[in-house]
Write an enzyme that holds these catalytic residues in place. Structure first.
Site, PDB file in Angstrom:
ATOM      1  N   SER A 146       0.422  -1.221   0.002  1.00 17.84           N
ATOM      2  CA  SER A 146       0.264  -0.196   0.182  1.00 17.84           C
ATOM      3  C   SER A 146       0.409   1.386  -0.288  1.00 17.84           C
ATOM      4  O   SER A 146       1.613   1.548  -1.144  1.00 17.84           O
ATOM      5  CB  SER A 146      -0.824   0.068   0.578  1.00 17.84           C
ATOM      6  OG  SER A 146      -1.765   1.051   1.467  1.00 17.84           O
ATOM      7  N   ASP A 180     -10.053  -4.412  -5.501  1.00 20.20           N
ATOM      8  CA  ASP A 180      -9.178  -2.937  -4.474  1.00 20.20           C
ATOM      9  C   ASP A 180     -10.375  -1.400  -4.575  1.00 20.20           C
ATOM     10  O   ASP A 180     -10.180  -1.261  -6.004  1.00 20.20           O
ATOM     11  CB  ASP A 180      -7.565  -2.784  -4.954  1.00 20.20           C
ATOM     12  CG  ASP A 180      -7.108  -2.010  -4.352  1.00 20.20           C
ATOM     13  OD1 ASP A 180      -7.875  -1.403  -3.479  1.00 20.20           O
ATOM     14  OD2 ASP A 180      -5.404  -1.915  -4.418  1.00 20.20           O
ATOM     15  N   HIS A 189      -8.159  -4.532  -0.934  1.00 17.60           N
ATOM     16  CA  HIS A 189      -6.317  -4.293  -0.792  1.00 17.60           C
ATOM     17  C   HIS A 189      -6.080  -4.611   0.351  1.00 17.60           C
ATOM     18  O   HIS A 189      -4.352  -3.973   0.062  1.00 17.60           O
ATOM     19  CB  HIS A 189      -7.414  -2.577  -0.007  1.00 17.60           C
ATOM     20  CG  HIS A 189      -5.984  -1.483  -0.677  1.00 17.60           C
ATOM     21  ND1 HIS A 189      -5.091  -1.556  -1.562  1.00 17.60           N
ATOM     22  CD2 HIS A 189      -5.213  -1.095   1.210  1.00 17.60           C
ATOM     23  CE1 HIS A 189      -4.205  -0.305  -1.512  1.00 17.60           C
ATOM     24  NE2 HIS A 189      -4.090   0.057   0.810  1.00 17.60           N
TER      25      HIS A 189
HETATM   26  C1  MLT Z   1      -1.070   6.230  -0.250  1.00 15.46           C
HETATM   27  O1  MLT Z   1      -2.219   6.781   0.291  1.00 15.46           O
HETATM   28  O2  MLT Z   1      -0.415   5.914  -0.132  1.00 15.46           O
HETATM   29  C2  MLT Z   1      -2.472   4.639  -0.978  1.00 15.46           C
HETATM   30  O3  MLT Z   1      -3.929   5.721  -0.895  1.00 15.46           O
HETATM   31  C3  MLT Z   1      -2.572   3.608  -0.028  1.00 15.46           C
HETATM   32  C4  MLT Z   1      -2.569   3.806   1.314  1.00 15.46           C
HETATM   33  O4  MLT Z   1      -2.093   4.441   2.866  1.00 15.46           O
HETATM   34  O5  MLT Z   1      -3.920   3.693   1.996  1.00 15.46           O
END
Ligand code: MLT
Length: 209
Positions: free
Chosen positions: A111, A162, A193
């Site tokens: 992520s 996701d 996700h």
């Molecule tokens: C981010 O902010 O890098 C992406 O949206 C993934 C997350 O941290 O939720």
């Protein structure tokens, strides 16, 4: 050697675990929003049991949750901060390689950690030997030209359901990395996700190849 270390030196609070596999590249573990340097240690041990593990904590706090760079909204990044944090992380990697005697690591990011790993590939390609990007999206609206990723292998694992990373975003990132010369394997898993067992199996197979 079973020494494990958690250090604040080198600019990032981090955990380092030496490996017994001298031939395998160390893994740079990069957690998601709200995680820390302990989060992905079990994943690292599951996908490559004998590799050295280097796991920094993101230095940006969002409502108390560690991240690797600031964002303005979900999926909308503060690119100035992202570029600065990617540079700091590249310097941390260089320092850690000297401090612990390591080869260039393969990033394993989830992520937000996958997004900073993608930024490292595009902005500081020399910092990484390759990457496993789990639920990543393009970190930069306009990636730089010619990032020099020839010979580097990247596994991009996206989730078909996701709600955070649209399929088009994952495909765009795969295309950007390929355009910079990386050998990209993009697998679209039956996942949302969150991390799944399919991610673990795919990452393990990729790292063993
Ligand atoms: C981010 O902010 O890098 C992406 O949206 C993934 C997350 O941290 O939720």
């Amino acid at each position: 050697m079973n020494e494990t270390l958690t250090k604040t030196e080198l600019g990032f609070l981090h955990h380092f675990e030496p490996g017994s596999d001298a031939a395998g590249a160390p893994l740079l573990l990069l957690h998601g929003t709200g995680g820390d340097e302990s989060d992905l240690l079990p994943l690292g041990q599951a996908i490559a049991p004998s590799r050295a593990l280097l796991s920094p904590r993101g230095r940006v706090l969002e409502n108390g949750m560690p991240r690797f760079f600031r964002r303005l909204a979900e999926g909308v990044f503060d690119e100035q901060d992202l570029v600065a944090q990617a540079q700091a992380l590249a310097a941390f990697i260089a320092g850690a390689r000297t401090r612990y005697g390591l080869a260039a690591p393969v990033a394993v990011g989830f992520s937000n950690g996958a997004n900073i790993a993608a930024a490292l590939l595009l902005l500081h390609p020399e910092a990484l030997a390759g990457a496993v990007l789990i639920r990543a999206m393009p970190p930069l609206a306009r990636p730089p030209e010619g990032a020099g990723l020839a010979g580097k292998r990247v596994l991009l694992l996206s989730g078909r359901a996701d709600p955070i990373v649209p399929a088009t975003a994952a495909a765009t990132l795969a295309a950007q990395l390929k355009a910079h010369g990386a050998e990209v394997i993009h697998q679209d898993l039956a996942a949302r996700h969150g991390l799944t067992n399919e991610d673990v199996l795919a990452a393990r197979t990729f790292l063993a190849a």
